[in-house]
Scaffold this motif. Structure first.
Motif, PDB file in Angstrom:
ATOM      1  N   ASN A 145      -7.976 -13.825  18.330  1.00 26.74           N
ATOM      2  CA  ASN A 145      -7.082 -13.519  17.225  1.00 26.74           C
ATOM      3  C   ASN A 145      -6.288 -12.251  17.539  1.00 26.74           C
ATOM      4  OD1 ASN A 145      -9.073 -11.545  16.986  1.00 26.74           O
ATOM      5  ND2 ASN A 145     -10.162 -12.666  15.391  1.00 26.74           N
ATOM      6  N   CYS A 146      -5.724 -11.617  16.519  1.00 26.63           N
ATOM      7  CA  CYS A 146      -4.912 -10.412  16.748  1.00 26.63           C
ATOM      8  C   CYS A 146      -5.728  -9.300  17.383  1.00 26.63           C
ATOM      9  CB  CYS A 146      -4.291  -9.940  15.428  1.00 26.63           C
ATOM     10  SG  CYS A 146      -5.506  -9.344  14.205  1.00 26.63           S
ATOM     11  N   ALA A 147      -6.988  -9.144  16.944  1.00 29.78           N
ATOM     12  CA  ALA A 147      -7.830  -8.077  17.479  1.00 29.78           C
ATOM     13  C   ALA A 147      -8.115  -8.311  18.960  1.00 29.78           C
ATOM     14  CB  ALA A 147      -9.136  -8.001  16.691  1.00 29.78           C
ATOM     15  N   TYR A 148      -8.426  -9.547  19.299  1.00 26.04           N
ATOM     16  CA  TYR A 148      -8.722  -9.894  20.690  1.00 26.04           C
ATOM     17  C   TYR A 148      -7.517  -9.627  21.578  1.00 26.04           C
ATOM     18  CZ  TYR A 148     -10.225 -12.821  24.639  1.00 26.04           C
ATOM     19  OH  TYR A 148     -10.574 -13.280  25.885  1.00 26.04           O
ATOM     20  N   ARG A 149      -6.337 -10.079  21.154  1.00 27.97           N
ATOM     21  CA  ARG A 149      -5.150  -9.931  22.000  1.00 27.97           C
ATOM     22  C   ARG A 149      -4.710  -8.474  22.127  1.00 27.97           C
ATOM     23  NH1 ARG A 149      -5.925 -14.096  24.947  1.00 27.97           N
ATOM     24  NH2 ARG A 149      -5.924 -16.042  23.775  1.00 27.97           N
ATOM     25  N   MET A 150      -4.849  -7.689  21.064  1.00 31.14           N
ATOM     26  CA  MET A 150      -4.489  -6.278  21.174  1.00 31.14           C
ATOM     27  C   MET A 150      -5.464  -5.541  22.095  1.00 31.14           C
ATOM     28  SD  MET A 150      -1.722  -5.663  19.665  1.00 31.14           S
ATOM     29  CE  MET A 150      -0.655  -6.799  18.757  1.00 31.14           C
ATOM     30  N   ALA A 151      -6.743  -5.879  22.003  1.00 36.88           N
ATOM     31  CA  ALA A 151      -7.721  -5.265  22.910  1.00 36.88           C
ATOM     32  C   ALA A 151      -7.461  -5.691  24.345  1.00 36.88           C
ATOM     33  CB  ALA A 151      -9.133  -5.658  22.487  1.00 36.88           C
ATOM     34  N   GLU A 152      -7.101  -6.948  24.531  1.00 32.88           N
ATOM     35  CA  GLU A 152      -6.786  -7.456  25.858  1.00 32.88           C
ATOM     36  C   GLU A 152      -5.556  -6.759  26.430  1.00 32.88           C
ATOM     37  OE1 GLU A 152      -6.867 -11.953  27.541  1.00 32.88           O
ATOM     38  OE2 GLU A 152      -5.295 -11.525  26.080  1.00 32.88           O
ATOM     39  N   LEU A 153      -4.557  -6.539  25.596  1.00 26.87           N
ATOM     40  CA  LEU A 153      -3.355  -5.827  26.036  1.00 26.87           C
ATOM     41  C   LEU A 153      -3.694  -4.394  26.438  1.00 26.87           C
ATOM     42  CD1 LEU A 153      -0.281  -5.507  26.368  1.00 26.87           C
ATOM     43  CD2 LEU A 153      -0.118  -5.173  23.889  1.00 26.87           C
ATOM     44  N   LEU A 154      -4.486  -3.709  25.628  1.00 24.13           N
ATOM     45  CA  LEU A 154      -4.870  -2.339  25.954  1.00 24.13           C
ATOM     46  C   LEU A 154      -5.712  -2.269  27.217  1.00 24.13           C
ATOM     47  CD1 LEU A 154      -5.765  -0.844  22.450  1.00 24.13           C
ATOM     48  CD2 LEU A 154      -3.779  -0.294  23.864  1.00 24.13           C
ATOM     49  N   SER A 155      -6.500  -3.312  27.485  1.00 21.19           N
ATOM     50  CA  SER A 155      -7.387  -3.283  28.648  1.00 21.19           C
ATOM     51  C   SER A 155      -6.619  -3.287  29.967  1.00 21.19           C
ATOM     52  CB  SER A 155      -8.352  -4.473  28.610  1.00 21.19           C
ATOM     53  OG  SER A 155      -7.680  -5.691  28.883  1.00 21.19           O
ATOM     54  N   VAL A 156      -5.328  -3.594  29.929  1.00 20.53           N
ATOM     55  CA  VAL A 156      -4.511  -3.524  31.145  1.00 20.53           C
ATOM     56  C   VAL A 156      -4.465  -2.097  31.677  1.00 20.53           C
ATOM     57  CG1 VAL A 156      -2.149  -3.768  32.042  1.00 20.53           C
ATOM     58  CG2 VAL A 156      -3.128  -5.549  30.585  1.00 20.53           C
ATOM     59  N   VAL A 157      -4.487  -1.120  30.769  1.00 26.31           N
ATOM     60  CA  VAL A 157      -4.406   0.284  31.199  1.00 26.31           C
ATOM     61  C   VAL A 157      -5.662   1.066  30.862  1.00 26.31           C
ATOM     62  CG1 VAL A 157      -1.899   0.345  31.081  1.00 26.31           C
ATOM     63  CG2 VAL A 157      -3.230   0.948  29.057  1.00 26.31           C
ATOM     64  N   THR A 158      -6.514   0.523  30.011  1.00 23.82           N
ATOM     65  CA  THR A 158      -7.751   1.220  29.641  1.00 23.82           C
ATOM     66  C   THR A 158      -8.915   0.250  29.752  1.00 23.82           C
ATOM     67  OG1 THR A 158      -7.410   0.675  27.305  1.00 23.82           O
ATOM     68  CG2 THR A 158      -6.587   2.805  28.067  1.00 23.82           C
ATOM     69  N   PRO A 159      -9.343  -0.086  30.962  1.00 25.72           N
ATOM     70  CA  PRO A 159     -10.422  -1.068  31.129  1.00 25.72           C
ATOM     71  C   PRO A 159     -11.695  -0.708  30.373  1.00 25.72           C
ATOM     72  CG  PRO A 159      -9.377  -0.582  33.229  1.00 25.72           C
ATOM     73  CD  PRO A 159      -8.841   0.413  32.246  1.00 25.72           C
ATOM     74  N   ALA A 160     -11.891   0.588  30.111  1.00 27.76           N
ATOM     75  CA  ALA A 160     -13.107   0.987  29.403  1.00 27.76           C
ATOM     76  C   ALA A 160     -13.128   0.434  27.977  1.00 27.76           C
ATOM     77  CB  ALA A 160     -13.229   2.508  29.374  1.00 27.76           C
ATOM     78  N   THR A 161     -11.951   0.234  27.371  1.00 33.38           N
ATOM     79  CA  THR A 161     -11.890  -0.286  26.004  1.00 33.38           C
ATOM     80  C   THR A 161     -11.879  -1.805  26.045  1.00 33.38           C
ATOM     81  OG1 THR A 161      -9.490  -0.137  26.030  1.00 33.38           O
ATOM     82  CG2 THR A 161     -10.690   1.710  25.103  1.00 33.38           C
ATOM     83  N   THR A 162     -12.917  -2.369  26.631  1.00 35.59           N
ATOM     84  CA  THR A 162     -13.009  -3.821  26.707  1.00 35.59           C
ATOM     85  C   THR A 162     -13.288  -4.402  25.337  1.00 35.59           C
ATOM     86  OG1 THR A 162     -15.325  -3.547  27.296  1.00 35.59           O
ATOM     87  CG2 THR A 162     -13.766  -3.852  29.103  1.00 35.59           C
ATOM     88  N   LEU A 163     -13.143  -5.713  25.270  1.00 38.31           N
ATOM     89  CA  LEU A 163     -13.403  -6.407  24.025  1.00 38.31           C
ATOM     90  C   LEU A 163     -14.866  -6.278  23.629  1.00 38.31           C
ATOM     91  CD1 LEU A 163     -11.412  -9.587  24.939  1.00 38.31           C
ATOM     92  CD2 LEU A 163     -10.893  -8.138  22.997  1.00 38.31           C
TER      93      LEU A 163
END
Length: 626
Positions: free
Chosen positions: A264-282
């Protein structure tokens, strides 16, 4: 401005051509370098392609063919890397329009940096991308959380979006003209809530990213749906910021499969952020992803959140200002709401501090009720304009603002709950063990920041009883939604309505064994706030359930409920329900319930309860949030 940009682009074209002739590297050398660095299997490359799992064996979750430069790019990261290098670095670099560099600026930035090409200025020629990126003036991004809204299934758990902050705007407050990135299901227009939930659960919708000025979301959530917004400005290095912004551009209008609970929106936003912040995984929960859980993970990363900014909704602002009125000012406010034609005369008779306070409350009230006014919205607009005109005729003074301390949603407990308890009844001499598993989300006693006060939202909650080596299901809430209009003033457009919908399984009474029946029920009524921490409701109930030993299938009744938050750690719920079986000679049923909750820590609580129905039932247990 356009002439200056055109001149700049001409100069850049000449420089890039000269640079291309002087320093172009053979493609074979670039491919060799990429192989040596193992870029095809680099985690960041796989995240840019949205492979799941993030490995060479993964498959992209994007279904749009236009996202790939190789026909096999959705499942072959090596082929997609090779096609990308060929498309971006072959010959002279003079990108424009639909050139791969302009379509995939994040890939271009990433490859240029790792391959040591250093031609990032080529992106300045991509007009559409530069407009989206505000001509390189973005100096930060914010993760924005809209609190839950029980009037729309798509918003039960809140919503996450990304805001691109133009230089110098965040500190000044709301930067409404900044670009925002949003993800949601598409093609849902016309679908009723049941259809939406069903198709959303089973992947019946596509999802996609879109971008629009933040003003749209601020108005929709804060003004139309009365949802508070929390903005978390992120502290990212410049290179990561540029890569994140560029990747957002690559995702616009690309198709994913949308799932209500997981992708959902939360998953995709976390996935987008993980491109530059791998530590903030889902979050690692395999079946669901909640916006608040993602927000909590981001907030716990060391120094990732630069600041939190609270944007109260129109409703929150109105309630805050109204609570700040003294008794005399509230009496005047009530008189003006009941008789708006008296506004000018009665305001003129009041002293100046009262004029400011009451007019500010009226201005926010009329703005708040415009949506609720329906056919009278024009009248509410006119009353708003008249109140605003009177306010402007007073000597200049700051408008009343939101007052109070609000807990940010990342400080709340986790959304899922499990409880182990012991129970007994006067119908049995055995002590039973009970297990309560509630994947989501909150009930009347444990709602916290980001949740609707005194309300409840449960999906797939199940209670099991274990006694004498036998496990039985005591109840199953496929869905339970209870919405209580908190802080309602009682004025027109702000009524303290209460409603509840529930479907699932329930035991006919608290003390029976093997008496599980299917049920669908609804409630409607009114509530009253005795204080800021005590709420009572009175509702009428209608219920359809399976018949059990002649107990009836058509049930009507009435319920009184009191919720009291006695302290920060102690909450109490009292229920008294009277029911009648309409198809069984009006068979009567009376159920009384008392539940006490003690908050032992952020993620732990203790509950004890007593139910009086066909017998006496006692229960106490320890619960953990996860």
């Amino acid at each position: 401005m356009r002439f200056r940009r055109a001149k700049l682009q001409c100069v850049l074209c000449v420089l890039l051509l000269l640079n291309g002739f002087a320093s172009a590297e053979p493609l074979a050398h670039l491919h060799e370098k990429a192989d040596q660095l193992g870029l095809a299997n680099h985690p960041q490359w796989l995240r840019l392609l949205h492979y799941q799992p993030v490995s060479r064996d993964g498959i992209s979750q994007i279904s749009s063919p236009s996202f790939f430069l190789s026909k096999s790019g959705a499942s072959d990261s090596t082929a997609e890397l090779s096609a990308t290098i060929d498309a971006m670095f072959h010959g002279d670099i003079t990108p424009e329009g639909n050139h791969p560099i302009c379509r995939f600026p994040a890939r271009y930035l990433w490859l240029s940096r790792l391959l040591g090409i250093h031609r990032e200025e080529a992106l300045l020629l991509c007009n559409d991308f530069q407009k989206y990126a505000m001509d390189g003036k973005i100096d930060s991004v914010s993760l924005v959380f809209a609190t839950g809204f029980l009037g729309n299934p798509a918003s039960y758990y809140g919503h996450l979006l990304l805001k691109l902050n133009k230089s110098g705007k965040v500190e000044e407050g709301r930067s409404l003209l900044d670009t925002s990135l949003n993800y949601g299901a598409i093609g849902i227009e016309g679908d009723d809530p049941i259809t939406y939930i069903f198709k959303g659960i089973f992947g019946g919708y596509d999802g996609s990213f879109s971008h629009i000025q933040f003003y749209f979301h601020d108005h929709n959530y804060g003004e139309e749906e009365n949802r508070d917004l929390w903005e978390y400005q992120l502290n990212l290095p410049r290179e990561d910021l540029e890569l994140l912004v560029a990747h957002g551009w690559e995702l616009l209008d690309k198709r994913f499969t949308y799932y209500f609970f997981k992708q959902n929106c939360a998953y995709r936003m976390a996935e987008l952020l993980s491109v530059v912040t791998p530590a903030t995984t889902l979050p690692k929960t395999p079946l669901w992803t909640y916006p608040q859980s993602v927000l909590q993970k981001v907030a716990r990363e060391d120094k990732l959140v630069a600041q939190r900014i609270y944007h109260p909704s129109r409703q929150s602002r109105f309630y805050s200002i109204y609570r700040g009125l003294n008794s005399h000012e509230k009496a005047l406010f009530a008189e003006l709401v009941a008789h708006p034609e008296k506004t000018k005369n009665l305001i003129a008779k009041a002293n100046e501090p009262v004029q400011y306070a009451v007019l500010d409350a009226l201005i926010n009230y009329y703005q708040f009720i415009r949506k609720e006014s329906g056919g009278d919205s024009g009248n509410a607009n006119e009353l708003y304009r008249k109140a605003l005109l009177l306010r402007y005729q007073l000597p200049p003074a700051p408008l009343s603002k939101f007052e109070g301390t609000v807990t940010p949603p990342d400080a709340a407990r986790s959304p899922s709950y499990v409880q182990i308890s012991a129970s007994s009844s006067n119908q049995s001499d055995k002590i039973a063990k009970e297990f309560w598993i509630r994947p989501s989300y909150y009930d009347e006693l444990d709602g916290e920041a980001g949740h609707a006060p005194y309300s409840a939202l449960t999906m797939a909650g199940i209670k099991l009883r274990y006694v004498e080596d036998e496990i039985t299901v005591r109840s199953f809430d496929a869905i339970r939604i209870r919405n209580v209009a908190n802080n309602a003033t009682g004025y027109f457009g702000d009524r303290p309505d209460v409603w509840e919908l529930r479907a699932g399984l329930e035991s006919v009474n608290a003390v029976c064994d093997d008496c599980l029946v299917g049920v669908a029920s609804g409630e409607w009524g009114r509530g009253y706030n005795w204080s800021s921490s005590v709420n009572s409701t009175f509702t009428f109930e209608g219920k359809l359930r399976e018949d059990y030993q002649g107990s009836g299938t058509l049930i009507s009744g009435a319920k009184v409920q009191l919720i009291a938050h006695l302290s920060e750690s102690l909450s109490l719920r009292l229920n008294q329900t009277f029911r009648y079986a309409l198809d069984n000679q009006y068979q009567e049923e009376s159920v009384g319930e008392v539940t006490l909750r003690v908050r032992l820590g952020r993620q732990v609580d203790f509950r004890m309860g007593y139910v009086k129905s066909e017998g006496d039932y006692f229960q106490m247990g320890i619960g953990h949030y996860w």
